[in-house]
Design an enzyme around this catalytic site. Structure first.
Site, mmCIF file in Angstrom:
data_model
loop_
_atom_site.group_PDB
_atom_site.id
_atom_site.type_symbol
_atom_site.label_atom_id
_atom_site.label_comp_id
_atom_site.label_asym_id
_atom_site.label_seq_id
_atom_site.Cartn_x
_atom_site.Cartn_y
_atom_site.Cartn_z
ATOM 1 N N ASP A 101 8.427 4.738 -9.867
ATOM 2 C CA ASP A 101 7.016 4.994 -9.628
ATOM 3 C C ASP A 101 6.565 6.085 -10.586
ATOM 4 O O ASP A 101 7.264 7.090 -10.777
ATOM 5 C CB ASP A 101 6.847 5.477 -8.175
ATOM 6 C CG ASP A 101 5.613 4.912 -7.504
ATOM 7 O OD1 ASP A 101 4.521 5.097 -8.064
ATOM 8 O OD2 ASP A 101 5.744 4.310 -6.427
ATOM 9 N N ASP A 203 0.965 4.337 -10.273
ATOM 10 C CA ASP A 203 0.251 4.671 -9.045
ATOM 11 C C ASP A 203 -1.249 4.809 -9.292
ATOM 12 O O ASP A 203 -1.664 5.454 -10.250
ATOM 13 C CB ASP A 203 0.824 5.989 -8.489
ATOM 14 C CG ASP A 203 0.253 6.360 -7.147
ATOM 15 O OD1 ASP A 203 0.470 5.598 -6.196
ATOM 16 O OD2 ASP A 203 -0.409 7.406 -7.055
ATOM 17 N N GLU A 268 -1.082 -0.419 -9.964
ATOM 18 C CA GLU A 268 -1.706 -0.450 -8.634
ATOM 19 C C GLU A 268 -3.172 -0.071 -8.747
ATOM 20 O O GLU A 268 -3.500 1.042 -9.158
ATOM 21 C CB GLU A 268 -1.015 0.538 -7.682
ATOM 22 C CG GLU A 268 -1.603 0.477 -6.282
ATOM 23 C CD GLU A 268 -1.614 1.806 -5.523
ATOM 24 O OE1 GLU A 268 -1.549 1.772 -4.303
ATOM 25 O OE2 GLU A 268 -1.713 2.873 -6.155
ATOM 26 N N HIS A 328 4.074 0.203 1.297
ATOM 27 C CA HIS A 328 4.165 1.404 2.124
ATOM 28 C C HIS A 328 2.805 1.944 2.560
ATOM 29 O O HIS A 328 2.736 2.992 3.199
ATOM 30 C CB HIS A 328 4.927 2.483 1.348
ATOM 31 C CG HIS A 328 4.195 2.905 0.109
ATOM 32 N ND1 HIS A 328 3.931 2.035 -0.932
ATOM 33 C CD2 HIS A 328 3.630 4.072 -0.251
ATOM 34 C CE1 HIS A 328 3.247 2.665 -1.867
ATOM 35 N NE2 HIS A 328 3.054 3.909 -1.482
ATOM 36 N N ASP A 329 1.733 1.259 2.172
ATOM 37 C CA ASP A 329 0.385 1.726 2.503
ATOM 38 C C ASP A 329 -0.339 0.833 3.505
ATOM 39 O O ASP A 329 -1.372 1.220 4.031
ATOM 40 C CB ASP A 329 -0.478 1.790 1.232
ATOM 41 C CG ASP A 329 -0.009 2.867 0.263
ATOM 42 O OD1 ASP A 329 0.478 3.912 0.725
ATOM 43 O OD2 ASP A 329 -0.126 2.649 -0.965
HETATM 44 C C1 GLC Z 1 -1.134 5.191 -3.980
HETATM 45 C C2 GLC Z 1 0.130 5.218 -3.162
HETATM 46 C C3 GLC Z 1 -0.135 5.954 -1.891
HETATM 47 C C4 GLC Z 1 -0.528 7.359 -2.237
HETATM 48 C C5 GLC Z 1 -1.717 7.386 -3.191
HETATM 49 C C6 GLC Z 1 -1.894 8.725 -3.803
HETATM 50 O O1 GLC Z 1 -2.123 4.432 -3.400
HETATM 51 O O2 GLC Z 1 0.601 3.919 -2.956
HETATM 52 O O3 GLC Z 1 0.983 5.953 -1.045
HETATM 53 O O4 GLC Z 1 -0.843 8.074 -1.074
HETATM 54 O O5 GLC Z 1 -1.560 6.487 -4.260
HETATM 55 O O6 GLC Z 1 -0.892 8.981 -4.740
#
Ligand code: GLC
Length: 527
Positions: A101, A203, A268, A328-329
Site C-alpha cells: 500500500d 491509497d 483507489e 477493509h472499508d
Molecule cells: C483509504 C483507505 C482507508 C483510509 C483512507 C485514508 O480510503 O482505504 O482505510 O482510512 O484511505 O487513508
C-alpha cells in the site's frame, strides 16, 4: 491451456491482507508480518497469485496505518524491515507476488516532514503541506469537509494558520504542487521497488490534488438527512483534479523502467465510473483502477447485468478490467448480500472478465462482526457515530481454527472474533465456500476463457444471470440462480464443470438446466 503473452497481473487473483488481523506471531493480539509468512502456504493452497498488504509502516495508528510517520520502515507492532524482506523472499519462493500500500495523499502528523512544516511559517518544509490563513472572521479558509466528518481544516496554534486534511486532523495532506514533495515520494517508491515489490496499491489517489484556488464546494442537491455529513457538498473542487494524471504517468514510467517482469499500479478512487476510467490514463496511468461497482450494488440479476455491461462498455481501449467484492472499508459481502448469496457472489467475482481482488476472510463467508461501543477502534465511527460508517466489523481477526482466539493469536485479539469461529474457520473441513473459492481459482487457472476470454451477457431474468466467457475453441457459460426458488433455464448441450454447491460436476445434458435455490454453475458448452 496457457495464456502466455498477457502480464501476470491480468491473470492473477489478488488477496488483500489487513496485517493487523491476519496472523499474530508474538501474542500481542495484533497481526504482524512474521505471522503473514506462516500463512503463505495457505494462500498457495487456496490458489492466490498476489497479496496486497494494507500499510505496515511506522504509524501512530490514528487511522490504523493510513497515517504514516515513516514511509521507508516497518512499525514495530508489525515487525522489522528484515521481516518484510523475508516475506518477499518467502512469497517469491512460492510464486506469490507482493503488492504494498502506498499512501501518498497525506502523512501522519507525527511524520518529521509535518513536524518541521508546522514549526514556523518560514520553515523550508512549510510548503510541503497545505497551509492557509484564517478567513477574516477567524474561520477555516473554505467550506471543505473531511471524509471522516467535520471541517477539513485544523487551526494550528503554533503559527495561527490552518492546514488541510482530507481525512483526520492527524493526517495532514501533502502539497503535491511542490516538486520537492513529488521527488521525495518518488524516492519512497524506489525504496520499495529496490526491495523487490511487484506493485503498489495507491491509497485514495483522487485526493492528491485540490483546486488551486481552494474554491468553496457547491451544496449537494441530492443530500438527504441520514447521509454521511461529508456528502452535504458536491466536492468538485476537493478531489479528482486533472493534475493527478501527470503524477500517475510519472509513477508508471518509473515502474516500467525497472527490469524483469512488469510491476502493477492499482489505484483507489471512489468516484463515478466515468471518472474512474480516467485513471487508466490512456494506458499511461494505473493498470488497475479499482472497480468498486459490486461493493455498492444490490443483489439483483438485472441490476448486476446492466452494471457489468456498463463497466465493460466504458473501459478504454486496452484497459484491463478488475472486480472487487470486499475490502477493509466496506461491509463484507456475506453481510451485504446475505450468507446464501455469498457463494454465488464469489462465483461471479471469479468468473467475470478481469483481475479479481479477494478480501481476507470472505473466502470463509465471514460476516460483519458486531463491535460493542466500548470496543470501538475505528476513528471514523468515533467521530461520526450512528451512521454505520465504522469499519471495525470488517477488520476482525482471521479465524484459522477452533482453538482459543481461533489460532489468530495466543493473546487477546485487538478486535472481537466472529461469534461462530468454532465452526467458521479455515481448519473446519466442511466450509463449502472456502473449498468453492479454491475450486474456482483452480478453474480460472485452467481455463483460458475465464482468465482472458471475452465476456458476453446472455440474459438476466427472474433472478437468473447468465453470461458466457469465450476462448478460441472453448465456450463457457456461467448461470447464477439468485433467487430462493428452484429454477429451470434453457441452455445448449453442456458439461457441468462446477456448482456453488460442489456436489455436481461432469454432468452432461441437453437444453434444460435445473438449478436449486441460490445455486450457480459453470458449464462448458459442447456445441
Ligand atoms: C483509504 C483507505 C482507508 C483510509 C483512507 C485514508 O480510503 O482505504 O482505510 O482510512 O484511505 O487513508
Amino acid at each position: 491451456m496457457n495464456t502466455t503473452g498477457s502480464p501476470w497481473w491480468q491473470k492473477a487473483a489478488i488477496y488483500q491482507i489487513y496485517p493487523r488481523s491476519f496472523q499474530d506471531s508474538n501474542g500481542d493480539g495484533v497481526g504482524d508480518l512474521a505471522g503473514v509468512i506462516t500463512r503463505l502456504d495457505y494462500l498457495v493452497w487456496l490458489g492466490i497469485d498476489a497479496i496486497w498488504l494494507s500499510p505496515f509502516y511506522p504509524s501512530p495508528m490514528a487511522d490504523f496505518g493510513y497515517d504514516v510517520s515513516d514511509y521507508c520502515g516497518v512499525d514495530p507492532i508489525f515487525g522489522t524491515l528484515a521481516d518484510f524482506d523475508r516475506l518477499v523472499t518467502e512469497a517469491r519462493a512460492r510464486g506469490l507476488k507482493v503488492i504494498v500500500d502506498f499512501v501518498p495523499n497525506h502523512t501522519s502528523e507525527a511524520h518529521p516532514w509535518f513536524v518541521e512544516s508546522r514549526g514556523s511559517r518560514d520553515n523550508p518544509k512549510r510548503d510541503w503541506f497545505i497551509w492557509r490563513d484564517p478567513r477574516p472572521d477567524g474561520g477555516p479558509p473554505n467550506n471543505w469537509l473531511s471524509e471522516f466528518g467535520g471541517a477539513a481544516w485544523t487551526k494550528d496554534e503554533i503559527t495561527g494558520q490552518y492546514y488541510y486534511h482530507a481525512y483526520l486532523p492527524q493526517q495532514p495532506d501533502l502539497n503535491w504542487r511542490n516538486p520537492a514533495v513529488r521527488a521525495a515520494m518518488r524516492d519512497v517508491l524506489t525504496f520499495w521497488l529496490e526491495r523487490g515489490v511487484d506493485g503498489f496499491r495507491l491509497d485514495t489517489i483522487h485526493h492528491l490534488f485540490e483546486d488551486e484556488g481552494l474554491r468553496d464546494n457547491p451544496p449537494n442537491p441530492d443530500f438527504k438527512d441520514g447521509m454521511a455529513p461529508t456528502l452535504r457538498f458536491d466536492r468538485v473542487h476537493q478531489f479528482d483534479q486533472p493534475e493527478v494524471h501527470g503524477i500517475l504517468q510519472d509513477w508508471r514510467h518509473l515502474l516500467e523502467s525497472y527490469p524483469g517482469h512488469e510491476r502493477v499500479l492499482v489505484s483507489e478512487a471512489y468516484l463515478p465510473l466515468e471518472k474512474v476510467m480516467g485513471y487508466y490514463g490512456g494506458g499511461k496511468g494505473a493498470h488497475l483502477p479499482f472497480n468498486f461497482q459490486l461493493i455498492g450494488a444490490p443483489w439483483d440479476a438485472a441490476f448486476l447485468a446492466s452494471l457489468i455491461t456498463r463497466y465493460e462498455s466504458l473501459l478504454p481501449p486496452g484497459g484491463w478490467p478488475n472486480w472487487v467484492l470486499g475490502n477493509h472499508d466496506r461491509s463484507r459481502v456475506a453481510s451485504r448480500f446475505g450468507p446464501d448469496a455469498a457463494p454465488l457472489a464469489t462465483m461471479l467475482l471469479l468468473t467475470l472478465r478481469g483481475t479479481p481482488t479477494l478480501y481476507y476472510g470472505d473466502e470463509l463467508g465471514l460476516a460483519d462482526v458486531p463491535v460493542p461501543p466500548e470496543m470501538v477502534q475505528d476513528p471514523w465511527e468515533k467521530l461520526v457515530p450512528g451512521f454505520g460508517l465504522g469499519r471495525d466489523p470488517v477488520r476482525t481477526p482471521m479465524p484459522w481454527d477452533a482453538s482459543a482466539s481461533a489460532g489468530f493469536t495466543t493473546g487477546t485479539p485487538w478486535l472481537p472474533l466472529n461469534a461462530d469461529f468454532a465452526t467458521r474457520n479455515v481448519a473446519a473441513e466442511k466450509n463449502n465456500l472456502l473449498l468453492l473459492t479454491r475450486d474456482l481459482l483452480a478453474l480460472r487457472k485452467h481455463e483460458t476463457a475465464l482468465q482472458t476470454g471475452a465476456y458476453g451477457l446472455i440474459e438476466s431474468r427472474s433472478d437468473i444471470l447468465t453470461y458466457e466467457r469465450l476462448a478460441v475453441d472453448r465456450r463457457l457459460q456461467v448461470v447464477l440462480n439468485m433467487s430462493a426458488a428452484a429454477q429451470h433455464t434453457p441452455v445448449p448441450a453442456y458439461e457441468l464443470l462446477l456448482s456453488t454447491r460442489r456436489d455436481r460436476a461432469g454432468e452432461m445434458a441437453e437444453r434444460l438446466l435445473r438449478l436449486r435455490p441460490h445455486e450457480g454453475v459453470v458449464l462448458a458448452i459442447r456445441e
